[in-house]
Design a protein around this motif. Structure first.
Motif, PDB file in Angstrom:
ATOM      1  N   UNK A   4       0.833  -1.203   0.000  1.00  0.00           N
ATOM      2  CA  UNK A   4       0.000   0.000   0.000  1.00  0.00           C
ATOM      3  C   UNK A   4       0.867   1.253   0.000  1.00  0.00           C
ATOM      4  N   UNK A   5       1.915   1.263   0.808  1.00  0.00           N
ATOM      5  CA  UNK A   5       2.813   2.421   0.855  1.00  0.00           C
ATOM      6  C   UNK A   5       3.496   2.616  -0.496  1.00  0.00           C
ATOM      7  N   UNK A   6       3.943   1.520  -1.105  1.00  0.00           N
ATOM      8  CA  UNK A   6       4.596   1.619  -2.414  1.00  0.00           C
ATOM      9  C   UNK A   6       3.642   2.162  -3.466  1.00  0.00           C
ATOM     10  N   UNK A   7       2.401   1.691  -3.474  1.00  0.00           N
ATOM     11  CA  UNK A   7       1.440   2.174  -4.467  1.00  0.00           C
ATOM     12  C   UNK A   7       1.152   3.662  -4.279  1.00  0.00           C
ATOM     13  N   UNK A   8       0.998   4.069  -3.016  1.00  0.00           N
ATOM     14  CA  UNK A   8       0.722   5.482  -2.746  1.00  0.00           C
ATOM     15  C   UNK A   8       1.910   6.349  -3.164  1.00  0.00           C
ATOM     16  N   UNK A   9       3.133   5.905  -2.910  1.00  0.00           N
ATOM     17  CA  UNK A   9       4.319   6.666  -3.320  1.00  0.00           C
ATOM     18  C   UNK A   9       4.387   6.767  -4.837  1.00  0.00           C
ATOM     19  N   UNK A  10       4.025   5.679  -5.515  1.00  0.00           N
ATOM     20  CA  UNK A  10       4.027   5.693  -6.980  1.00  0.00           C
ATOM     21  C   UNK A  10       2.986   6.667  -7.511  1.00  0.00           C
ATOM     22  N   UNK A  11       1.792   6.678  -6.901  1.00  0.00           N
ATOM     23  CA  UNK A  11       0.749   7.624  -7.316  1.00  0.00           C
ATOM     24  C   UNK A  11       1.192   9.059  -7.088  1.00  0.00           C
ATOM     25  N   UNK A  12       1.768   9.321  -5.914  1.00  0.00           N
ATOM     26  CA  UNK A  12       2.228  10.680  -5.610  1.00  0.00           C
ATOM     27  C   UNK A  12       3.297  11.136  -6.601  1.00  0.00           C
ATOM     28  N   UNK A  13       4.212  10.241  -6.957  1.00  0.00           N
ATOM     29  CA  UNK A  13       5.269  10.594  -7.910  1.00  0.00           C
ATOM     30  C   UNK A  13       4.675  10.903  -9.286  1.00  0.00           C
ATOM     31  N   UNK A  14       3.678  10.125  -9.687  1.00  0.00           N
ATOM     32  CA  UNK A  14       3.049  10.370 -10.985  1.00  0.00           C
ATOM     33  C   UNK A  14       2.332  11.723 -10.996  1.00  0.00           C
ATOM     34  N   UNK A  15       1.654  12.046  -9.927  1.00  0.00           N
ATOM     35  CA  UNK A  15       0.948  13.331  -9.850  1.00  0.00           C
ATOM     36  C   UNK A  15       1.951  14.481  -9.872  1.00  0.00           C
ATOM     37  N   UNK A  16       3.025  14.362  -9.106  1.00  0.00           N
ATOM     38  CA  UNK A  16       4.044  15.411  -9.099  1.00  0.00           C
ATOM     39  C   UNK A  16       4.681  15.584 -10.473  1.00  0.00           C
ATOM     40  N   UNK A  17       4.889  14.485 -11.183  1.00  0.00           N
ATOM     41  CA  UNK A  17       5.456  14.554 -12.525  1.00  0.00           C
ATOM     42  C   UNK A  17       4.513  15.295 -13.468  1.00  0.00           C
ATOM     43  N   UNK A  18       3.232  14.967 -13.397  1.00  0.00           N
ATOM     44  CA  UNK A  18       2.257  15.620 -14.271  1.00  0.00           C
ATOM     45  C   UNK A  18       2.185  17.113 -13.961  1.00  0.00           C
ATOM     46  N   UNK A  19       2.206  17.458 -12.689  1.00  0.00           N
ATOM     47  CA  UNK A  19       2.182  18.877 -12.316  1.00  0.00           C
ATOM     48  C   UNK A  19       3.435  19.586 -12.830  1.00  0.00           C
ATOM     49  N   UNK A  20       4.598  18.952 -12.724  1.00  0.00           N
ATOM     50  CA  UNK A  20       5.840  19.568 -13.225  1.00  0.00           C
ATOM     51  C   UNK A  20       5.797  19.733 -14.729  1.00  0.00           C
ATOM     52  N   UNK A  21       5.227  18.771 -15.442  1.00  0.00           N
ATOM     53  CA  UNK A  21       5.105  18.894 -16.903  1.00  0.00           C
ATOM     54  C   UNK A  21       4.205  20.051 -17.258  1.00  0.00           C
ATOM     55  N   UNK A  22       3.085  20.178 -16.543  1.00  0.00           N
ATOM     56  CA  UNK A  22       2.156  21.285 -16.826  1.00  0.00           C
ATOM     57  C   UNK A  22       2.826  22.638 -16.552  1.00  0.00           C
ATOM     58  N   UNK A  23       3.583  22.724 -15.465  1.00  0.00           N
ATOM     59  CA  UNK A  23       4.281  23.986 -15.162  1.00  0.00           C
ATOM     60  C   UNK A  23       5.305  24.300 -16.232  1.00  0.00           C
ATOM     61  N   UNK A  24       5.998  23.273 -16.713  1.00  0.00           N
ATOM     62  CA  UNK A  24       7.015  23.484 -17.754  1.00  0.00           C
ATOM     63  C   UNK A  24       6.345  23.914 -19.058  1.00  0.00           C
ATOM     64  N   UNK A  25       5.187  23.364 -19.376  1.00  0.00           N
ATOM     65  CA  UNK A  25       4.481  23.751 -20.592  1.00  0.00           C
ATOM     66  C   UNK A  25       4.002  25.185 -20.498  1.00  0.00           C
ATOM     67  N   UNK A  26       3.530  25.581 -19.326  1.00  0.00           N
ATOM     68  CA  UNK A  26       3.069  26.948 -19.164  1.00  0.00           C
ATOM     69  C   UNK A  26       4.236  27.946 -19.236  1.00  0.00           C
ATOM     70  N   UNK A  27       5.373  27.535 -18.724  1.00  0.00           N
ATOM     71  CA  UNK A  27       6.548  28.426 -18.738  1.00  0.00           C
ATOM     72  C   UNK A  27       7.154  28.542 -20.139  1.00  0.00           C
ATOM     73  N   UNK A  28       6.939  27.547 -20.965  1.00  0.00           N
ATOM     74  CA  UNK A  28       7.562  27.550 -22.292  1.00  0.00           C
ATOM     75  C   UNK A  28       6.803  28.398 -23.291  1.00  0.00           C
TER      76      UNK A  28
END
Length: 71
Positions: free
Chosen positions: A47-71
């Motif tokens: 359960x901890x591993x799955x939650x960490x994986x979900x959190x990492x995916x969400x953070x990645x998507x947010x970083x991609x969106x921020x990078x797209x907005x900045x570009x």
């Protein structure tokens, strides 16, 4: 034979059979409890591993969106 000696023999026979049986039952219960604890620990770890994986995916998507907005 006297009734007291017959009763003593019967009680000792019951003890000879009862003690190993109780030990065997206790061993099996301890083994089952250990197995259940291992399964619980494994489920909690997964359960901890799955939650960490979900959190990492969400953070990645947010970083991609921020990078797209900045570009």
């Amino acid at each position: 034979m006297q009734p007291e000696s017959i009763a003593a023999l019967a009680a000792s026979a019951a003890a000879v059979l009862g003690v190993p049986t109780a030990l065997l039952v206790g061993y099996r219960q301890a083994r089952a409890a250990r197995h259940a604890a291992e399964l619980t620990a494994r489920a909690a770890h997964d359960q901890v591993r799955r939650q960490a994986r979900r959190d990492a995916a969400v953070e990645f998507i947010i970083a991609v969106e921020k990078a797209r907005k900045a570009a």
